[in-house]
Design a protein around this motif. Structure first.
Motif, PDB file in Angstrom:
ATOM      1  N   ARG A 436     -54.379 -73.415 -97.500  1.00 56.76           N
ATOM      2  CA  ARG A 436     -55.077 -73.144 -98.752  1.00 56.76           C
ATOM      3  C   ARG A 436     -56.106 -74.232 -99.019  1.00 56.76           C
ATOM      4  NH1 ARG A 436     -52.300 -76.764-102.425  1.00 56.76           N
ATOM      5  NH2 ARG A 436     -52.677 -75.578-104.327  1.00 56.76           N
ATOM      6  N   TYR A 437     -56.905 -74.025-100.053  1.00 56.87           N
ATOM      7  CA  TYR A 437     -57.771 -75.084-100.529  1.00 56.87           C
ATOM      8  C   TYR A 437     -56.898 -76.184-101.154  1.00 56.87           C
ATOM      9  CZ  TYR A 437     -61.776 -71.760-100.491  1.00 56.87           C
ATOM     10  OH  TYR A 437     -62.758 -70.865-100.143  1.00 56.87           O
ATOM     11  N   GLY A 438     -57.416 -77.413-101.181  1.00 55.98           N
ATOM     12  CA  GLY A 438     -56.705 -78.482-101.872  1.00 55.98           C
ATOM     13  C   GLY A 438     -56.648 -78.213-103.365  1.00 55.98           C
ATOM     14  N   SER A 439     -55.612 -78.705-104.012  1.00 52.14           N
ATOM     15  CA  SER A 439     -55.397 -78.417-105.434  1.00 52.14           C
ATOM     16  C   SER A 439     -56.565 -78.843-106.305  1.00 52.14           C
ATOM     17  CB  SER A 439     -54.124 -79.110-105.918  1.00 52.14           C
ATOM     18  OG  SER A 439     -52.990 -78.604-105.264  1.00 52.14           O
ATOM     19  N   ASN A 440     -57.299 -79.862-105.888  1.00 55.15           N
ATOM     20  CA  ASN A 440     -58.406 -80.366-106.695  1.00 55.15           C
ATOM     21  C   ASN A 440     -59.760 -79.837-106.245  1.00 55.15           C
ATOM     22  OD1 ASN A 440     -56.174 -82.711-106.707  1.00 55.15           O
ATOM     23  ND2 ASN A 440     -57.233 -82.641-108.657  1.00 55.15           N
ATOM     24  N   SER A 441     -59.745 -78.728-105.501  1.00 55.43           N
ATOM     25  CA  SER A 441     -60.985 -78.145-105.013  1.00 55.43           C
ATOM     26  C   SER A 441     -61.758 -77.435-106.114  1.00 55.43           C
ATOM     27  CB  SER A 441     -60.684 -77.136-103.895  1.00 55.43           C
ATOM     28  OG  SER A 441     -60.143 -77.765-102.763  1.00 55.43           O
ATOM     29  N   LEU A 442     -63.033 -77.196-105.825  1.00 58.08           N
ATOM     30  CA  LEU A 442     -63.886 -76.369-106.668  1.00 58.08           C
ATOM     31  C   LEU A 442     -64.246 -75.101-105.906  1.00 58.08           C
ATOM     32  CD1 LEU A 442     -66.259 -79.136-108.042  1.00 58.08           C
ATOM     33  CD2 LEU A 442     -64.776 -77.699-109.446  1.00 58.08           C
ATOM     34  N   LEU A 443     -64.268 -73.980-106.612  1.00 57.51           N
ATOM     35  CA  LEU A 443     -64.728 -72.731-106.025  1.00 57.51           C
ATOM     36  C   LEU A 443     -66.254 -72.755-105.927  1.00 57.51           C
ATOM     37  CD1 LEU A 443     -62.392 -70.369-108.075  1.00 57.51           C
ATOM     38  CD2 LEU A 443     -62.095 -71.067-105.679  1.00 57.51           C
ATOM     39  N   THR A 444     -66.818 -71.838-105.160  1.00 57.16           N
ATOM     40  CA  THR A 444     -68.269 -71.851-104.951  1.00 57.16           C
ATOM     41  C   THR A 444     -69.056 -71.598-106.233  1.00 57.16           C
ATOM     42  OG1 THR A 444     -68.132 -69.534-104.263  1.00 57.16           O
ATOM     43  CG2 THR A 444     -68.153 -71.198-102.526  1.00 57.16           C
ATOM     44  N   ASP A 445     -68.400 -70.980-107.240  1.00 58.33           N
ATOM     45  CA  ASP A 445     -69.108 -70.742-108.502  1.00 58.33           C
ATOM     46  C   ASP A 445     -68.915 -71.879-109.504  1.00 58.33           C
ATOM     47  OD1 ASP A 445     -66.508 -70.405-109.327  1.00 58.33           O
ATOM     48  OD2 ASP A 445     -66.711 -68.283-109.880  1.00 58.33           O
ATOM     49  N   GLY A 446     -68.245 -72.958-109.076  1.00 64.28           N
ATOM     50  CA  GLY A 446     -68.076 -74.124-109.934  1.00 64.28           C
ATOM     51  C   GLY A 446     -66.803 -74.152-110.736  1.00 64.28           C
ATOM     52  N   ASN A 447     -66.030 -73.055-110.720  1.00 65.30           N
ATOM     53  CA  ASN A 447     -64.734 -73.070-111.382  1.00 65.30           C
ATOM     54  C   ASN A 447     -63.745 -73.890-110.560  1.00 65.30           C
ATOM     55  OD1 ASN A 447     -64.661 -71.235-113.862  1.00 65.30           O
ATOM     56  ND2 ASN A 447     -65.700 -69.914-112.361  1.00 65.30           N
ATOM     57  N   SER A 448     -62.721 -74.390-111.234  1.00 66.12           N
ATOM     58  CA  SER A 448     -61.680 -75.132-110.542  1.00 66.12           C
ATOM     59  C   SER A 448     -60.811 -74.186-109.728  1.00 66.12           C
ATOM     60  CB  SER A 448     -60.810 -75.886-111.548  1.00 66.12           C
ATOM     61  OG  SER A 448     -59.661 -76.420-110.923  1.00 66.12           O
ATOM     62  N   TYR A 449     -60.441 -74.614-108.535  1.00 68.07           N
ATOM     63  CA  TYR A 449     -59.503 -73.835-107.726  1.00 68.07           C
ATOM     64  C   TYR A 449     -58.116 -73.873-108.363  1.00 68.07           C
ATOM     65  CZ  TYR A 449     -56.346 -72.786-103.821  1.00 68.07           C
ATOM     66  OH  TYR A 449     -55.356 -72.263-103.031  1.00 68.07           O
ATOM     67  N   GLY A 450     -57.643 -75.060-108.718  1.00 66.13           N
ATOM     68  CA  GLY A 450     -56.353 -75.185-109.380  1.00 66.13           C
ATOM     69  C   GLY A 450     -56.462 -74.823-110.840  1.00 66.13           C
ATOM     70  N   VAL A 451     -55.629 -73.911-111.296  1.00 68.91           N
ATOM     71  CA  VAL A 451     -55.718 -73.426-112.670  1.00 68.91           C
ATOM     72  C   VAL A 451     -55.584 -74.572-113.669  1.00 68.91           C
ATOM     73  CG1 VAL A 451     -54.658 -71.904-114.385  1.00 68.91           C
ATOM     74  CG2 VAL A 451     -54.827 -71.167-111.996  1.00 68.91           C
ATOM     75  N   GLY A 452     -54.626 -75.460-113.438  1.00 63.49           N
ATOM     76  CA  GLY A 452     -54.389 -76.540-114.384  1.00 63.49           C
ATOM     77  C   GLY A 452     -55.507 -77.551-114.468  1.00 63.49           C
TER      78      GLY A 452
END
Length: 565
Positions: A436-452
């Motif tokens: 998976r992506y790392g918990s502190n990653s950013l998605l390509t649209d700038g949203n956080s990958y990790g919900v928290g």
């Protein structure tokens, strides 16, 4: 105080699965970073959707055994790929389970080996992944490509895909790792003092327990460490945190010389911590069951309202605190505190950016169809599916505002705090334990990958009690009142593979065995026996080859700094 609610919550935890709330592989630094810029890749070849079922075994106790298709996420992934999994999780001792697998030579298709990785690698339980990734893994290459050289085996091949690889970076507004936790009613009673030292921490617990010796007719518990045999590292790791070091395993590493020093047996790091626990135990402030209670029993105490403070990693027991939050029992929730030995020590509870290369998932030598498995993993790593396993479905488990920012409405947040929902939807099974992506990653649209880590989610999730505490501490998030992490390019040292049967591995095992034998004795017996027990412990400890271990760890840390993983 909502005592009936507390009893209900405590009882429910005995019935709930022993699922972990988070993971230790995520990064929790507050440093910001840019989002991942590469667009999700897709394989040009057709992916078969012929129905097939594989087996997956995880050496963690994350939840009950289940068919992946029985969860919402698993069903959607099955619809995309035709692949279903029989998901199985550890019950009992990990060493025993690994031994049975190796002795029988009978392996599941996919294995997440956790701390049994060296044993299973030595048993040649996994197949190399290089050719499979090259031919069938465009998304794997996109996500893990920059990290390939950090998790190759000594023969130059890749056998395990680590659990995560960061794509951009965003900090954690909360404390999801270790801390000294204190029940908020204690802080509220004394006007929310900003505690810094271990003495201050225990003094406040002492005062509150004297004032409120019982809860619902049962004795108030001052302090506990969640440290049965399989999480004994909690009592070991607390000492290095108190001395101003992050969780590097059994060593501290000097920021200038990069020398690794063993924590066990140190007069200035381990001894004062164990001696302090001995002293508070004699006062009746320490929970003597710390070394024997299982996870459900510990979480029941957390939710009972009786426990005033504890040391643990938040991902270990997050479901308990989530249940308190869902039940609106705010004063019995816990605040993380960056406690250290003395006021001049800079705390380092927040992890620096990290890459963990010895935890992940491998395809076993018994796998029925390695190509189909690698394609499933590759499909999982498409960004749309990475959003699925973390956020779920738009307008169902998360919402999107007019600016394209992800957030959770009230019902969605409530579901996030509900363990049963996380199990049935599949978050508990798929948000960790897979590539998976790392918990502190950013998605390509700038949203956080990790919900928290999404600022909007963090802010909306704060209760009135959260806001009151943060205002008193002069902070806007919980990580604000912890120190920023220092740069540690080797981090974490606990992910360094020492190899089975090496002098270093033997030292590590014998050191752990000695600590499990002596530390509880020193804590639970009379303080008058402490010095004699410490000397006996050190007499045994000094027979071990600490010098070789420290020299090897120092070299491996320096190798990592030089880019040799």
């Amino acid at each position: 105080m909502g005592n009936k609610k507390l009893i209900t919550i405590a009882m429910s935890l005995f019935l709930a699965s022993s699922a972990l709330a988070g993971c230790s592989g995520g990064n929790n630094s507050k440093n910001s970073g840019a989002p991942a810029s590469d667009a999700p890749a897709s394989s040009e070849e057709a992916v078969s959707t012929e129905p097939v079922t594989f087996t997956y075994y995880n050496f963690q106790s994350r939840g009950k055994d289940v068919m992946a298709s029985e969860t919402t996420i698993g069903k959607k992934l099955q619809e995309q790929t035709g692949v279903d999994f029989k998901l199985e999780y550890l019950v009992g001792e990990a060493d025993t389970k690994a031994g049975v697998m190796i002795a029988s030579g009978d392996y599941p298709d996919l294995i997440a080996p956790e701390d049994q990785i060296d044993k299973l690698m030595d048993a040649e339980a996994f197949i190399p992944l290089d050719e499979l990734i090259e031919e069938h893994g465009p998304n794997i290459k996109r996500v893990y490509g920059p990290y390939f050289d950090k998790f190759r085996h000594t023969d130059g091949k890749m056998y395990i895909l680590p659990y995560s690889a960061n794509q951009g970076y965003i900090g954690d507004p909360n404390i999801s790792q270790g801390a000294f936790w204190m029940q908020r009613s204690v802080l509220k009673e004394f006007g929310y003092p900003q505690l810094k030292t271990l003495d201050e921490y225990f003094d406040l617990i002492r005062q509150y327990k004297a004032k409120y010796p019982q809860v619902d007719g049962k004795d108030t518990i001052g302090f506990a460490v969640f440290a049965p045999a399989d999480t004994f590292y909690n009592v070991q790791n607390a000492a290095m945190h108190l001395a101003g070091f992050p969780n590097d395993g059994g060593v501290t590493i000097d920021l200038e010389t990069h020398e690794a020093k063993v924590v066990a047996g140190t007069d200035n790091i381990q001894k004062p911590w164990i001696k302090k626990l001995s002293e508070i135990n004699a006062e009746g402030l320490f929970d003597a069951e710390s070394f024997v209670m299982n996870k459900d029993q510990f979480m029941a105490k957390v939710t009972s309202g009786r426990l005033l403070g504890y040391f643990a990693y938040n991902w270990q027991i997050g479901e308990a605190t989530n249940n308190l939050k869902a039940a609106d029992i705010d004063e019995k929730r816990y605040a993380p505190l960056p406690i250290v030995y003395s006021a001049d020590i800079k705390d380092q509870y927040v992890d620096p950016p990290a890459f963990v290369n010895n935890r992940g998932v491998g395809i076993s030598v018994d796998a029925k169809d390695p190509v189909r498995l690698i394609k499933y993993i590759d499909n999982l790593l498409q960004e749309e599916n990475q959003i699925l396993v973390q956020w779920g479905e738009k307008d169902v488990t998360y919402s999107v505002d007019e600016n394209g920012r992800y957030f959770l409405n009230e019902e969605q947040q409530k579901n996030r705090d509900d363990t049963n929902f996380k199990l049935s939807y599949g978050f508990q099974y798929f948000e960790y334990g897979w590539p998976r992506y790392g918990s502190n990653s950013l998605l390509t649209d700038g949203n956080s990958y990790g919900v928290g880590n999404q600022p909007e989610v963090a802010a909306a999730g704060f209760t009135e009690g959260d806001k009151t505490l943060l205002e008193a501490f002069g902070a806007t998030t919980f990580s604000d009142y912890f120190s920023d992490p220092d740069d540690r390019p080797w981090y974490p040292a606990w992910s360094i593979n020492l190899g089975q049967g090496t002098p270093e591995q033997i030292f590590s095992q014998k050191s752990d065995d000695l600590q499990k034998k002596y530390l509880p004795k020193m804590i639970l017996e009379s303080p008058s026996s402490f010095d004699a027990l410490w000397n006996e412990y050190m007499g045994e400890f000094n027979k071990l080859d600490k010098a070789t271990y420290e020299a090897t760890m120092t070299q491996k840390v320096q190798d990592r700094i030089a880019g040799k993983w």
